[in-house]
Design an enzyme around this catalytic site. Sequence first.
Site, PDB file in Angstrom:
ATOM      1  N   ASN A   9       0.908  -1.300  -0.054  1.00 41.87           N
ATOM      2  CA  ASN A   9      -0.311  -0.078   0.077  1.00 41.87           C
ATOM      3  C   ASN A   9       1.034   1.777   0.510  1.00 41.87           C
ATOM      4  O   ASN A   9       1.342   1.317   0.929  1.00 41.87           O
ATOM      5  CB  ASN A   9      -1.083  -0.108   1.023  1.00 41.87           C
ATOM      6  CG  ASN A   9      -1.831   1.564   1.541  1.00 41.87           C
ATOM      7  OD1 ASN A   9      -1.997   2.314  -0.022  1.00 41.87           O
ATOM      8  ND2 ASN A   9      -2.210   1.452   2.353  1.00 41.87           N
ATOM      9  N   LYS A  11       0.006   4.334  -0.531  1.00 48.83           N
ATOM     10  CA  LYS A  11      -0.460   5.640   0.632  1.00 48.83           C
ATOM     11  C   LYS A  11      -0.468   6.743  -0.177  1.00 48.83           C
ATOM     12  O   LYS A  11      -0.165   6.272  -1.603  1.00 48.83           O
ATOM     13  CB  LYS A  11      -0.451   5.643   1.706  1.00 48.83           C
ATOM     14  CG  LYS A  11       0.327   4.605   2.606  1.00 48.83           C
ATOM     15  CD  LYS A  11      -0.153   4.288   3.984  1.00 48.83           C
ATOM     16  CE  LYS A  11      -0.057   3.108   5.046  1.00 48.83           C
ATOM     17  NZ  LYS A  11       0.262   3.288   6.202  1.00 48.83           N
ATOM     18  N   HIS A  92      -9.842   1.090   5.577  1.00 45.62           N
ATOM     19  CA  HIS A  92      -7.523   1.090   5.651  1.00 45.62           C
ATOM     20  C   HIS A  92      -7.782   2.101   6.997  1.00 45.62           C
ATOM     21  O   HIS A  92      -9.048   3.420   7.090  1.00 45.62           O
ATOM     22  CB  HIS A  92      -6.896   1.996   4.887  1.00 45.62           C
ATOM     23  CG  HIS A  92      -5.554   1.587   5.187  1.00 45.62           C
ATOM     24  ND1 HIS A  92      -5.164   2.663   6.510  1.00 45.62           N
ATOM     25  CD2 HIS A  92      -4.440   0.900   5.591  1.00 45.62           C
ATOM     26  CE1 HIS A  92      -3.345   2.604   6.850  1.00 45.62           C
ATOM     27  NE2 HIS A  92      -3.993   1.893   5.927  1.00 45.62           N
ATOM     28  N   GLU A  94      -6.237   4.504   7.652  1.00 44.77           N
ATOM     29  CA  GLU A  94      -6.269   5.917   7.593  1.00 44.77           C
ATOM     30  C   GLU A  94      -7.975   6.906   7.035  1.00 44.77           C
ATOM     31  O   GLU A  94      -8.048   7.571   7.441  1.00 44.77           O
ATOM     32  CB  GLU A  94      -4.588   6.297   6.831  1.00 44.77           C
ATOM     33  CG  GLU A  94      -3.771   5.757   7.766  1.00 44.77           C
ATOM     34  CD  GLU A  94      -2.207   5.845   7.340  1.00 44.77           C
ATOM     35  OE1 GLU A  94      -2.902   5.834   5.338  1.00 44.77           O
ATOM     36  OE2 GLU A  94      -1.881   5.206   7.487  1.00 44.77           O
ATOM     37  N   GLU A 162      -5.145  -4.728  10.779  1.00 47.77           N
ATOM     38  CA  GLU A 162      -4.254  -4.361  10.632  1.00 47.77           C
ATOM     39  C   GLU A 162      -4.126  -3.187  12.197  1.00 47.77           C
ATOM     40  O   GLU A 162      -5.029  -1.671  12.327  1.00 47.77           O
ATOM     41  CB  GLU A 162      -4.020  -2.836   9.741  1.00 47.77           C
ATOM     42  CG  GLU A 162      -3.323  -3.614   8.511  1.00 47.77           C
ATOM     43  CD  GLU A 162      -3.381  -3.009   7.282  1.00 47.77           C
ATOM     44  OE1 GLU A 162      -1.873  -2.528   6.575  1.00 47.77           O
ATOM     45  OE2 GLU A 162      -3.229  -1.693   7.186  1.00 47.77           O
ATOM     46  N   GLY A 168       2.860   2.248  10.612  1.00 41.85           N
ATOM     47  CA  GLY A 168       4.147   3.932  10.597  1.00 41.85           C
ATOM     48  C   GLY A 168       5.033   3.628  11.311  1.00 41.85           C
ATOM     49  O   GLY A 168       5.719   4.925  12.332  1.00 41.85           O
ATOM     50  N   SER A 208       4.333  -2.346   9.887  1.00 46.21           N
ATOM     51  CA  SER A 208       5.241  -1.522  10.824  1.00 46.21           C
ATOM     52  C   SER A 208       5.853  -3.646  10.193  1.00 46.21           C
ATOM     53  O   SER A 208       6.625  -4.102  10.572  1.00 46.21           O
ATOM     54  CB  SER A 208       5.910  -2.195  11.636  1.00 46.21           C
ATOM     55  OG  SER A 208       5.241  -0.489  12.205  1.00 46.21           O
TER      56      SER A 208
HETATM   57  P1  13P Z   1       3.636   0.219   7.229  1.00 50.57           P
HETATM   58  O1  13P Z   1       3.865  -0.914   6.753  1.00 50.57           O
HETATM   59  O2  13P Z   1       4.019   1.450   7.317  1.00 50.57           O
HETATM   60  O3  13P Z   1       3.163   0.513   8.712  1.00 50.57           O
HETATM   61  O4  13P Z   1       1.920   0.626   7.138  1.00 50.57           O
HETATM   62  C1  13P Z   1       1.134  -0.069   7.157  1.00 50.57           C
HETATM   63  C2  13P Z   1      -0.326  -0.274   6.211  1.00 50.57           C
HETATM   64  O5  13P Z   1      -0.770   0.799   6.850  1.00 50.57           O
HETATM   65  C3  13P Z   1      -0.672  -0.896   5.254  1.00 50.57           C
HETATM   66  O6  13P Z   1      -1.808  -0.327   4.870  1.00 50.57           O
END
Ligand code: 13P
Length: 246
Positions: A9, A11, A92, A94, A162, A168, A208
């Site tokens: 992803n 983002k 997601h 976010e 997740e 992150g 992560s």
């Molecule tokens: P990270 O791998 O940067 O922690 O992000 C995970 C994520 O949100 C994937 O959708």
Amino acid sequence: PRVKIAAGNWKMNGLGASTAELDAMIAGATGSAEVVICPPATLLASFAARAAETGVKIGAQDCHPAASGAHTGDISAEMIGDAGGSHVIVGHSERRADHAEDDATVRAKAEAAWRAGLVAIICVGETESQRDAGDTLGIVGRQLRGSVPAGATAANTVIAYEPVWAIGTGRTPTLAEIAEVHDFMRADLANRFGTEAADGIRLLYGGSVKPGNAAEIFAVSNVDGGLVGGASLKASDFLPIIAAAS
Ligand code: 13P
């Protein structure tokens, strides 16, 4: 046996110059894992054209529930398919946080994905305060039941667990904590959809995932690969993760 998935992803990252990373991923992704890269919408069509006839699939990061209409700035699942995408991430954390998406919205987006012939990658996960309060399985169960539409199959649905606090941050749950949630999700899906459908649906872990921890996470009970953010942007990070899923 479920084929593992390494999904990236991106983002809100990636410009035209990032095509070089895609090319390196396509060239290096030679194992058995299914590889899905979800760039920003601006790169969807060019990445899909580049990945056509390769082992790498391209997906989007969100879709609107409707097929078309007066929704400035949104894209529909049909548009994603038209651009050459085969997958779309929905729900997601976010999106849930930044755009106030609730389970009903996420469910409608997953149904839109199916309508357009896409695979929905449906995300769930608890916040840190929910985990601290001992609510993890309650939250994940409620999100699963609210966000995954009736009719989910191994072919049309992938689920990503997740934990919001692991995204992150460089922090991850213990392997036992990941196993607890994934075993719970498998059982919850079996209750709703029957053992056969539930056994085929891939359950990804996200938050992560890095080259250094991917193999041990992907070996956990009922973990069928990963949804990777930061470590999916560069082939030098993502290829070892793809290898760990292969
Ligand atoms: P990270 O791998 O940067 O922690 O992000 C995970 C994520 O949100 C994937 O959708």
